[in-house]
Write a protein that holds these residues in place. Sequence first.
Motif, short mmCIF file in Angstrom:
data_model
loop_
_atom_site.label_atom_id
_atom_site.label_comp_id
_atom_site.label_asym_id
_atom_site.label_seq_id
_atom_site.Cartn_x
_atom_site.Cartn_y
_atom_site.Cartn_z
N GLN A 123 30.43 37.46 36.14
CA GLN A 123 31.53 37.19 35.57
C GLN A 123 32.35 37.85 35.07
N TYR A 124 33.79 37.91 35.50
CA TYR A 124 34.22 39.10 34.66
C TYR A 124 35.18 39.12 33.45
N LYS A 125 35.41 39.92 32.53
CA LYS A 125 36.38 40.02 31.71
C LYS A 125 37.34 40.29 31.75
N ILE A 126 38.67 39.61 31.94
CA ILE A 126 40.12 40.35 32.38
C ILE A 126 41.34 40.16 31.31
N ILE A 127 42.01 41.13 30.75
CA ILE A 127 43.04 41.62 29.54
C ILE A 127 44.02 41.67 29.79
N LEU A 128 45.21 40.20 29.43
CA LEU A 128 46.52 40.72 29.75
C LEU A 128 47.18 41.26 28.77
N VAL A 129 47.74 42.52 29.05
CA VAL A 129 48.37 42.55 27.69
C VAL A 129 49.78 43.46 28.06
N PRO A 155 39.32 48.82 35.73
CA PRO A 155 40.83 48.45 36.96
C PRO A 155 41.67 48.08 36.36
N ILE A 156 43.01 49.04 36.67
CA ILE A 156 43.61 48.14 36.11
C ILE A 156 45.17 47.39 36.82
N LEU A 157 45.68 46.53 36.70
CA LEU A 157 46.73 45.14 37.72
C LEU A 157 47.88 45.94 37.09
N VAL A 158 48.48 46.16 37.46
CA VAL A 158 50.70 46.21 36.94
C VAL A 158 50.90 45.04 37.32
N TYR A 188 39.42 43.79 44.18
CA TYR A 188 39.52 45.28 43.59
C TYR A 188 37.67 45.48 42.93
N ILE A 189 38.04 44.81 41.56
CA ILE A 189 36.60 44.42 40.88
C ILE A 189 35.51 45.00 41.30
N THR A 190 35.12 43.76 42.61
CA THR A 190 34.05 43.56 43.08
C THR A 190 33.66 45.23 44.34
N GLU A 191 35.05 45.10 45.01
CA GLU A 191 34.63 46.62 45.65
C GLU A 191 33.78 47.64 44.73
N GLY A 192 34.68 47.61 43.93
CA GLY A 192 34.09 49.42 43.26
C GLY A 192 32.23 48.99 42.58
N HIS A 230 28.36 47.32 52.35
CA HIS A 230 29.75 47.49 52.26
C HIS A 230 29.98 45.40 52.30
N TYR A 231 31.03 45.02 51.52
CA TYR A 231 31.37 43.72 51.28
C TYR A 231 32.70 43.43 51.44
N ASP A 232 33.08 42.11 52.31
CA ASP A 232 34.25 41.84 53.33
C ASP A 232 34.54 40.64 52.00
N VAL A 233 35.77 41.51 51.62
CA VAL A 233 36.98 40.40 51.02
C VAL A 233 37.79 39.32 51.78
N TYR A 234 38.40 39.38 53.10
CA TYR A 234 39.30 38.61 53.25
C TYR A 234 38.48 37.70 54.07
N GLY A 235 39.30 36.37 54.33
CA GLY A 235 38.95 35.70 55.48
C GLY A 235 38.44 34.46 54.44
N GLU A 236 38.16 34.68 53.43
CA GLU A 236 37.10 32.81 52.49
C GLU A 236 38.36 32.21 51.82
N GLU A 237 37.98 31.48 52.57
CA GLU A 237 39.02 30.59 51.90
C GLU A 237 38.34 30.34 49.94
N GLU A 238 39.15 30.71 49.68
CA GLU A 238 39.29 30.45 47.53
C GLU A 238 39.77 29.15 47.19
N GLN A 239 38.73 28.94 45.71
CA GLN A 239 38.43 27.57 45.41
C GLN A 239 39.09 27.83 44.09
N TYR A 240 40.31 27.43 43.20
CA TYR A 240 40.03 28.12 41.74
C TYR A 240 39.79 26.40 40.72
N SER A 241 39.34 26.90 39.82
CA SER A 241 39.46 25.53 38.85
C SER A 241 39.74 26.47 37.51
N SER A 242 40.35 24.78 36.75
CA SER A 242 41.02 25.43 35.13
C SER A 242 40.45 24.52 34.50
#
Length: 225
Positions: free
Chosen positions: A6-12, A119-122, A172-176, A184-196
């Motif tokens: 679980q991650y809490k991410i804040i948009l400003v 971690p910061i995303l612009v 990036y957060i998970t890698e950190g 090691h963690y392989d982040v590529y190649g798996e399907e994502e599913q988004y719920s809302s």
Amino acid sequence: MDETKQYKIILVGDTSVGKTSILHRLVFNKFSEEYRSTVGADFLSKTIYQNNIITQLQLWDTAGQEKFWCLTEVFWRTADAVILVYDISCEKSFQNLEFWYKQFKSKSVNEDGTEKSLPILVLGNKSDCQTRAVKQEDVEQWCKEKNIKLHFEVSAKFSNQIKESVTKLTEYITEGEKELENSHYDVYGEEEQYSSGLLKSGKKSVKLHSETNRSEDCSSFRCCK
Ligand SMILES: Nc1nc2c(ncn2[C@@H]2O[C@H](COP(=O)(O)OP(=O)(O)OP(=O)(O)O)[C@@H](O)[C@H]2O)c(=O)[nH]1
């Protein structure tokens, strides 16, 4: 059994740059031309399935209008990452990234008072706009100075790079975390599913933060919409 994170991410970012629109595109896959200012902070949740890891993102949409800003140290203490948003058609919104950067830096401290390194995303939103006012290389330079690795130009309107950028931040957060665990963690190649789903709507009490000045924001310029 799948691992759950679980991650809490804040948009400003300045008012009208499109923070709410980015989240609505990401979570509901919807966009509205209508503008309604955010008061205080709301969160939306999204779940990503990746490499047998279920990642639940709690995405906090905060008010761009300073008078509605109410984020305290306690709120920031539990944050895992921050997304700084500007509008590529409004130069002021990019100039004011410095203000937002300083704001969250001053708030995001550990319990012992030491600075938290989040971690910061612009995100440069409204990449669909014809009237570009912010050069990509200027943002890259700013990011370099701050040692920020993730910068994307996105469009909430046309769903451009929204999912990709947030997925990258999650990686990036998970890698950190994995780096800390020294594995090691392989982040590529798996399907994502988004719920809302809108989990909570917060209308918070108003507290004015005036320790750092910022330039007039986008709302008074009515940039590309
Ligand atoms: N052309 C274009 N317009 C956008 C885009 N994203 C948002 N907008 C418009 O910009 C305006 C402001 O969007 P919001 O998402 O409400 O902005 P905000 O940053 O949440 O604003 P505050 O709640 O005041 O902080 C709205 O009229 C949106 O329709 C985009 O990608 N392209």
